[in-house]
Scaffold this active site. Sequence first.
Site, PDB file in Angstrom:
ATOM      1  N   THR A  44     -22.678  19.165  73.967  1.00  0.00           N
ATOM      2  CA  THR A  44     -23.959  18.486  74.177  1.00  0.00           C
ATOM      3  C   THR A  44     -24.492  18.651  75.594  1.00  0.00           C
ATOM      4  OG1 THR A  44     -22.750  16.422  74.615  1.00  0.00           O
ATOM      5  CG2 THR A  44     -23.524  16.810  72.364  1.00  0.00           C
ATOM      6  N   SER A  84      -9.317  19.343  81.558  1.00  0.00           N
ATOM      7  CA  SER A  84     -10.326  20.379  81.375  1.00  0.00           C
ATOM      8  C   SER A  84     -10.401  21.231  82.629  1.00  0.00           C
ATOM      9  CB  SER A  84     -11.690  19.744  81.088  1.00  0.00           C
ATOM     10  OG  SER A  84     -12.707  20.727  81.006  1.00  0.00           O
ATOM     11  N   TYR A 114     -23.329  15.487  81.749  1.00  0.00           N
ATOM     12  CA  TYR A 114     -24.330  16.304  81.056  1.00  0.00           C
ATOM     13  C   TYR A 114     -25.700  15.635  81.081  1.00  0.00           C
ATOM     14  CZ  TYR A 114     -20.264  18.612  78.863  1.00  0.00           C
ATOM     15  OH  TYR A 114     -19.079  19.273  78.610  1.00  0.00           O
TER      16      TYR A 114
END
Length: 258
Positions: free
Chosen positions: A50, A187, A82
């Site tokens: 997203t 990550s 984001y």
Amino acid sequence: VHMRSDVSIFNFSLTPGEVDALDVLRAAVPSVQILDDWPDVVMPMVALGTRPTNSTKLGDIAAGVTSWLHLGGRHIDTAHSYGTQKEVGSALARALSGGVVARDEVFITAQVPGPIGYAGARSFFEHTILPELNVTYVDLLLIQWPCLDPERPFECSGLDGAAERVSTWRALEKLQVQGKARSIGVSGFEVSHLLHLLPSVQPARGNTSAIGVNQVEWHLGWHDENLLALCRAHGIRLQARSALGGPGATHPGVVPPM
């Protein structure tokens, strides 16, 4: 496979009959068990990312999430950084209240913004992630990047910020114990980052790390086989980000198209 930035391709409408006939994603997408010790944590192998692009307009992300869920997609990757996480939460809330999906049918990956320490990670999760997503738990919680400087999130050695990574990891472990994060991971961690974190990680079983996932950029233009080998040796699932290249492929090793 991890769809990162092309959410707009799912921004269209279908009639109820078309949805019933095209329930393709749920049928076609396999799932993977993250760790043997977490038999109930099964992650769909294709996720809808997203993160917006320069052409993303207000409402595109929510519309994309809605279409994704109607088509049978069941894995959504999101992050506060984001700038679209509230849209994701709104679309998810409408899908849940409308009976499109049940909460336990959707796998949500969320992320704390880097090694922000124990108190910072817990506070961010409780006061930002959960309220924006309108949920009481997430299925996978990641440390979004390994480095202290958010302007250079992946440019540090394994020693730089090592203590902060451990402290942040302790917060994720606590949230998992509390049932607020069903699984936890990292990550963008490279070999050096993992090697300095692994000794401080509570093992799931034997030599298997409780780091369930390492989400990294991985595609034909860039992949680190040594990282894959290390992840396999410790039972860490390597999740490909920007698996098809495209706008989300930002690794310095990638040669831009001519």
